[in-house]
Design a protein around this motif. Structure first.
Motif: not given
Length: 254
Positions: A78, A80, A82, A104, A106, A121, A126, A128, A252
């Motif tokens: 993923l 992510v 943020l 994704l 968030v 994460c 993931a 980040l 996750l």
């Protein structure tokens, strides 16, 4: 008997030094740009936190990470995002070969939640990308993220606004201290170029610069906070392939 698995993992870390051996070399991930790789002595530091000090959001800074995001998504991780300041522009991401189902977004509600999400994460493999302007993490907060990256073996990227007013800057920003392995200042030069200036990186003199063509803007300049929110959640068909979270201890599995 010693736990050999734990010892092996510790010795495999890039920041572990063994007596009578050379200094540990920093692993890197190619940025996809030969000039950037040359400036950074190989590319983005792996197993480490990179802090991008941006003149202002939306000047093309995300284009620097497109190849890295693409590679992570293609390897079933993923990506992510943020607390991004703007809505990411999906057509540009798709045109860059990034699988949108692996991206994704968030939005955190507090500094504590921001830190928890960021650390989870990283520790769950993931990629980040985090924006910290509204949360102002402390040195110890970022130290947690740096240690999480070293433990997981993955890179993590933090975007900070380099042009905040004096009363908005945190003590960490004012002092210029950061546990991040790489601190890179990004600003625009005219309408077509980005200037990268190294503030901190082992083996690179602070102040070294690179001028590169400005990449495509990946945001539609619409604040996520101003987007309409659907307060009614649609019913999920029983036959859906989307897993339902049933516990509060979700992780996750990227």
């Amino acid at each position: 008997m010693p736990n050999t698995e734990i010892i092996t993992k510790l010795l495999a870390r890039h920041d572990t030094w063994r007596g009578q051996s050379q200094k540990p070399s920093q692993r890197s991930i190619s940025s996809g740009n030969d000039q950037i790789d040359l400036l950074l002595k190989g590319g983005w530091p792996a197993s480490a936190l990179t802090e991008l000090l941006v003149q202002r959001p939306g000047i093309g800074e995300l284009s620097l990470l497109l190849p890295t995001i693409k590679d992570y998504c293609q390897n079933n991780h993923l990506s992510v995002w943020l607390d991004p300041p703007y809505q990411p522009y999906a057509p540009a991401l798709a045109a860059a070969g990034i699988a949108l189902q692996k991206v994704l977004i968030v939005q955190s509600k507090s500094a504590a939640e921001w830190l928890w999400v960021a650390e989870q994460c990283i520790r769950n493999n993931a990629l980040l990308l985090a924006w910290s302007d509204n949360k102002m993490p402390s040195y110890s907060d970022l130290r947690k993220l740096q240690l999480a990256a070293a433990d997981s073996g993955h890179a993590a990227f933090l975007f900070s606004n380099n042009k905040q007013s004096g009363n908005q800057k945190s003590n960490r920003q004012e002092s210029g201290s950061s546990p991040a392995t790489l601190r890179l200042e990004v600003d625009s030069v005219g309408e077509k170029n980005l200037r990268l200036s190294v503030r901190k990186l082992r083996g690179v003199a602070p102040g070294e610069q690179l001028l590169i063509p400005r990449g495509k803007d990946l945001s539609s300049q619409v604040s996520l906070a101003k987007l309409p929110v659907n307060s009614v959640y649609p019913a999920i068909p029983i036959s859906t392939d989307i897993p339902r979270i049933k516990t509060s201890d979700q992780r996750l599995n990227a």
